[in-house]
Design a protein around this motif. Structure first.
Motif, PDB file in Angstrom:
ATOM      1  N   ALA A  87      47.062  57.132  40.333  1.00  0.00           N
ATOM      2  CA  ALA A  87      46.643  57.094  38.948  1.00  0.00           C
ATOM      3  C   ALA A  87      46.474  55.763  38.341  1.00  0.00           C
ATOM      4  O   ALA A  87      45.398  55.425  37.570  1.00  0.00           O
ATOM      5  CB  ALA A  87      47.481  58.068  38.299  1.00  0.00           C
ATOM      6  N   LEU A  88      47.436  55.096  38.614  1.00  0.00           N
ATOM      7  CA  LEU A  88      47.402  53.849  37.741  1.00  0.00           C
ATOM      8  C   LEU A  88      46.552  52.851  38.411  1.00  0.00           C
ATOM      9  O   LEU A  88      45.880  52.193  37.799  1.00  0.00           O
ATOM     10  CB  LEU A  88      49.055  53.024  37.881  1.00  0.00           C
ATOM     11  N   GLU A  89      46.465  52.864  39.840  1.00  0.00           N
ATOM     12  CA  GLU A  89      45.495  51.962  40.649  1.00  0.00           C
ATOM     13  C   GLU A  89      44.013  52.260  40.374  1.00  0.00           C
ATOM     14  O   GLU A  89      43.145  51.728  39.860  1.00  0.00           O
ATOM     15  CB  GLU A  89      45.819  52.192  41.967  1.00  0.00           C
ATOM     16  N   SER A  90      44.046  53.721  40.012  1.00  0.00           N
ATOM     17  CA  SER A  90      42.520  53.938  39.571  1.00  0.00           C
ATOM     18  C   SER A  90      42.218  53.441  38.072  1.00  0.00           C
ATOM     19  O   SER A  90      41.124  53.114  37.973  1.00  0.00           O
ATOM     20  CB  SER A  90      42.319  55.689  39.715  1.00  0.00           C
ATOM     21  N   PHE A  91      43.236  53.460  37.204  1.00  0.00           N
ATOM     22  CA  PHE A  91      43.003  53.038  35.795  1.00  0.00           C
ATOM     23  C   PHE A  91      42.684  51.367  35.943  1.00  0.00           C
ATOM     24  O   PHE A  91      41.680  50.832  35.536  1.00  0.00           O
ATOM     25  CB  PHE A  91      44.285  53.462  35.034  1.00  0.00           C
ATOM     26  N   VAL A  92      43.502  50.710  36.904  1.00  0.00           N
ATOM     27  CA  VAL A  92      43.370  49.274  36.790  1.00  0.00           C
ATOM     28  C   VAL A  92      41.952  49.066  37.388  1.00  0.00           C
ATOM     29  O   VAL A  92      41.195  48.259  37.014  1.00  0.00           O
ATOM     30  CB  VAL A  92      44.541  48.565  37.776  1.00  0.00           C
ATOM     31  N   ALA A  93      41.433  49.993  38.520  1.00  0.00           N
ATOM     32  CA  ALA A  93      40.330  49.659  39.177  1.00  0.00           C
ATOM     33  C   ALA A  93      39.026  49.713  38.106  1.00  0.00           C
ATOM     34  O   ALA A  93      38.124  49.182  38.058  1.00  0.00           O
ATOM     35  CB  ALA A  93      39.993  50.535  40.344  1.00  0.00           C
ATOM     36  N   GLY A  94      39.105  50.819  37.477  1.00  0.00           N
ATOM     37  CA  GLY A  94      38.139  51.194  36.211  1.00  0.00           C
ATOM     38  C   GLY A  94      38.085  50.019  35.279  1.00  0.00           C
ATOM     39  O   GLY A  94      37.053  49.527  34.947  1.00  0.00           O
ATOM     40  N   ILE A  95      39.089  49.438  34.863  1.00  0.00           N
ATOM     41  CA  ILE A  95      39.249  48.387  33.900  1.00  0.00           C
ATOM     42  C   ILE A  95      38.535  46.888  34.578  1.00  0.00           C
ATOM     43  O   ILE A  95      37.618  46.518  33.974  1.00  0.00           O
ATOM     44  CB  ILE A  95      40.773  48.000  33.404  1.00  0.00           C
ATOM     45  N   SER A  96      39.161  46.915  35.598  1.00  0.00           N
ATOM     46  CA  SER A  96      38.610  45.612  36.218  1.00  0.00           C
ATOM     47  C   SER A  96      36.875  45.645  36.727  1.00  0.00           C
ATOM     48  O   SER A  96      36.341  44.736  36.454  1.00  0.00           O
ATOM     49  CB  SER A  96      39.204  45.062  37.662  1.00  0.00           C
ATOM     50  N   ALA A  97      36.679  46.923  37.049  1.00  0.00           N
ATOM     51  CA  ALA A  97      35.165  47.064  37.397  1.00  0.00           C
ATOM     52  C   ALA A  97      34.457  46.823  36.124  1.00  0.00           C
ATOM     53  O   ALA A  97      33.347  46.306  36.161  1.00  0.00           O
ATOM     54  CB  ALA A  97      34.756  48.341  38.195  1.00  0.00           C
ATOM     55  N   GLY A  98      34.975  47.365  35.197  1.00  0.00           N
ATOM     56  CA  GLY A  98      34.137  47.268  33.669  1.00  0.00           C
ATOM     57  C   GLY A  98      34.144  45.693  33.187  1.00  0.00           C
ATOM     58  O   GLY A  98      33.144  45.357  32.732  1.00  0.00           O
ATOM     59  N   LEU A  99      35.294  44.991  33.479  1.00  0.00           N
ATOM     60  CA  LEU A  99      35.479  43.408  33.270  1.00  0.00           C
ATOM     61  C   LEU A  99      34.425  42.826  33.973  1.00  0.00           C
ATOM     62  O   LEU A  99      33.864  42.140  33.263  1.00  0.00           O
ATOM     63  CB  LEU A  99      36.796  43.192  33.131  1.00  0.00           C
ATOM     64  N   GLY A 100      34.215  43.177  35.191  1.00  0.00           N
ATOM     65  CA  GLY A 100      33.204  42.529  36.045  1.00  0.00           C
ATOM     66  C   GLY A 100      31.910  42.789  35.624  1.00  0.00           C
ATOM     67  O   GLY A 100      31.206  41.805  35.678  1.00  0.00           O
ATOM     68  N   PHE A 101      31.653  43.955  35.126  1.00  0.00           N
ATOM     69  CA  PHE A 101      30.315  44.289  34.699  1.00  0.00           C
ATOM     70  C   PHE A 101      30.167  43.433  33.133  1.00  0.00           C
ATOM     71  O   PHE A 101      29.035  42.954  32.939  1.00  0.00           O
ATOM     72  CB  PHE A 101      30.463  45.784  34.053  1.00  0.00           C
ATOM     73  N   LEU A 102      31.189  43.230  32.412  1.00  0.00           N
ATOM     74  CA  LEU A 102      30.918  42.799  30.980  1.00  0.00           C
ATOM     75  C   LEU A 102      30.844  41.259  31.476  1.00  0.00           C
ATOM     76  O   LEU A 102      29.963  40.553  30.893  1.00  0.00           O
ATOM     77  CB  LEU A 102      32.551  42.597  30.477  1.00  0.00           C
ATOM     78  N   LEU A 103      31.390  40.505  32.334  1.00  0.00           N
ATOM     79  CA  LEU A 103      31.301  39.359  32.858  1.00  0.00           C
ATOM     80  C   LEU A 103      30.002  39.035  33.263  1.00  0.00           C
ATOM     81  O   LEU A 103      29.308  38.052  32.844  1.00  0.00           O
ATOM     82  CB  LEU A 103      32.361  38.975  33.951  1.00  0.00           C
ATOM     83  N   ALA A 104      29.429  39.832  34.285  1.00  0.00           N
ATOM     84  CA  ALA A 104      28.075  39.434  34.748  1.00  0.00           C
ATOM     85  C   ALA A 104      26.913  39.720  33.404  1.00  0.00           C
ATOM     86  O   ALA A 104      25.949  39.021  33.509  1.00  0.00           O
ATOM     87  CB  ALA A 104      27.508  40.562  35.719  1.00  0.00           C
ATOM     88  N   ILE A 105      27.219  40.856  32.606  1.00  0.00           N
ATOM     89  CA  ILE A 105      25.885  41.114  31.610  1.00  0.00           C
ATOM     90  C   ILE A 105      26.002  40.142  30.789  1.00  0.00           C
ATOM     91  O   ILE A 105      25.145  39.566  30.162  1.00  0.00           O
ATOM     92  CB  ILE A 105      25.952  42.430  30.983  1.00  0.00           C
TER      93      ILE A 105
END
Lengths: 196, 207
Positions: free
Chosen positions: A129-147
């Protein structure tokens, strides 16, 4: 994989836009100015982190015990659509100013393949559960960074002369391609050097 | 009637002109065969969802139409997923997470919303066929450029003793690797769109 490893992987190495091709529509469509790019980036990060957690719960508490994993696609997308609707209502009630800033982007997030993408990738990688949550946040931040990077470049491009056939989306794709080229510097070897 | 079919091929090509369904258009196009597989999946889902949306258009309340469309689309995607896993496992592995992601392919939801809920079944099927083939065409063009430059080969469907791979002498031994990676996909897309804009521009000037 450690949490630091997951964060570095999803923000830089497997950046959702620049190496996984997910979330390209908003990346090209909503990156004309920095303000809306930041709004979209945060809205997506928020939904992705909750979606990753919620779909983990669906997968491990409902689908697997009942042996109905084949319903994964349907339940996940419904979950995400409901979640986006819920987030929209919640933000509208609790913070009208934030709603004004994010309002038009929220419904678009349902069909952003990055959200369903992170849910499926987290399940396929057997994250807890926690790893999924962290992966979700990080992928979102990666998206934020790129956009956000993309939108700053496009604001600069506005004042430059561009050959006519390249104006609009073609130059945006080429800019994205050059950014992806730069992001190729972040690879597995770098991760191994950083965290051993 | 023929216009409903033909408009999706070039004039309103979903990928190049309408800019829909970009993620799979770049994600699965490192090999021609993957583009064909993805295209076939999308055509199937598009026809199915267009038929159902068109049939149910008078029964679905306007307010919940988008979730209703998503459920219809997701059911067909699940069918494609299971069929592909059973009969074409190598393609299923190659496409990976992009098979379930057909659900959020905006081409399909876009056609349900823009066409099928206003038109009859016959026209909707033609529209789905045209759009689906247009989508496949665009994917194959992108995949062709990327595979020829990036791997120096053209992978088609293997039959009998032939494995389906055409090797291009010279390029196969020393390909321009970057075209099969993410950066190359975005660059190819940009140049193809510029080429299209240039050619439509020239036609407009001639007229």
């Amino acid at each position: 994989m450690t949490y630091v490893g997951i964060i570095i992987t999803f923000v830089f190495i497997n950046n959702f836009i620049l190496s996984q091709f997910m979330g390209l529509c908003p990346f090209i469509g909503v990156s004309k100015n920095v303000e809306s790019a930041v709004g979209m980036g945060f809205a997506v990060t928020f939904v992705m982190s909750i979606a990753a957690l919620a779909t983990w719960a669906i997968q491990n508490l409902i689908l697997v015990p009942l042996h109905i994993e084949f319903l994964q696609t349907i339940t996940f997308i419904l979950m995400i659509a409901a979640l986006v609707q819920f987030v929209e209502m919640f933000v509208q009630k609790s913070s009208p100013s934030l709603y004004k800033a994010l309002g038009i982007y929220l419904p678009l997030i349902t069909t952003n393949c990055a959200v369903l993408g992170i849910a499926l990738i987290a399940v396929r990688s057997n994250y807890n559960a926690l790893e999924s949550f962290v992966a979700g946040i990080s992928a979102g931040l990666g998206f934020l960074l790129a956009i956000v990077l993309m939108s700053t470049i496009r604001e600069k491009l506005d004042s430059e002369w561009i050959p006519k056939p390249f104006r609009g989306t073609p130059i945006a794709f080429i800019t994205g391609g050059l950014m992806a080229l730069a992001f190729m510097a972040f690879d597995k070897a770098l991760l191994n050097n950083l965290i051993g | 009637m023929f216009k409903e079919f033909s408009k999706g091929l070039i004039k309103e090509n979903p990928v190049f002109v309408l800019a829909l369904g970009l993620c799979p258009a770049l994600g699965v196009t490192s090999k021609v065969v993957n583009a064909l597989g993805m295209g076939a999946g999308v055509i199937f889902v598009l026809i199915g969802s267009n038929i159902f949306v068109s049939l149910l258009k008078n029964f679905i309340p306007d307010k919940v139409r988008i979730p209703a469309y998503i459920v219809i689309i997701a059911s067909f995607v699940t069918v494609v997923e299971m069929m592909m896993e059973a009969f074409l496992p190598s393609l299923y592995d190659a496409l990976g997470v992009f098979v379930p992601l057909i659900v959020v392919n905006c081409v399909i939801l876009g056609r349900a919303e823009a066409f099928a809920n206003k038109n009859g079944v016959g026209a909707s099927i033609l529209d789905a066929l045209g759009m689906g083939i247009g989508f496949t065409l665009a994917l194959v063009v992108i995949a062709f450029v990327r595979e020829v430059l990036g791997s120096g080969s053209i992978t088609l469907i293997g039959m009998g003793s032939w494995d389906g791979v055409i090797k291009i002498p010279g390029l196969y031994e020393s390909p321009i690797r970057v075209f099969s990676l993410a950066a190359g996909a975005l660059l190819v897309m940009g140049y193809l769109k510029a080429l299209l804009a240039w050619s439509t521009d020239r036609k407009a000037v001639k007229k």
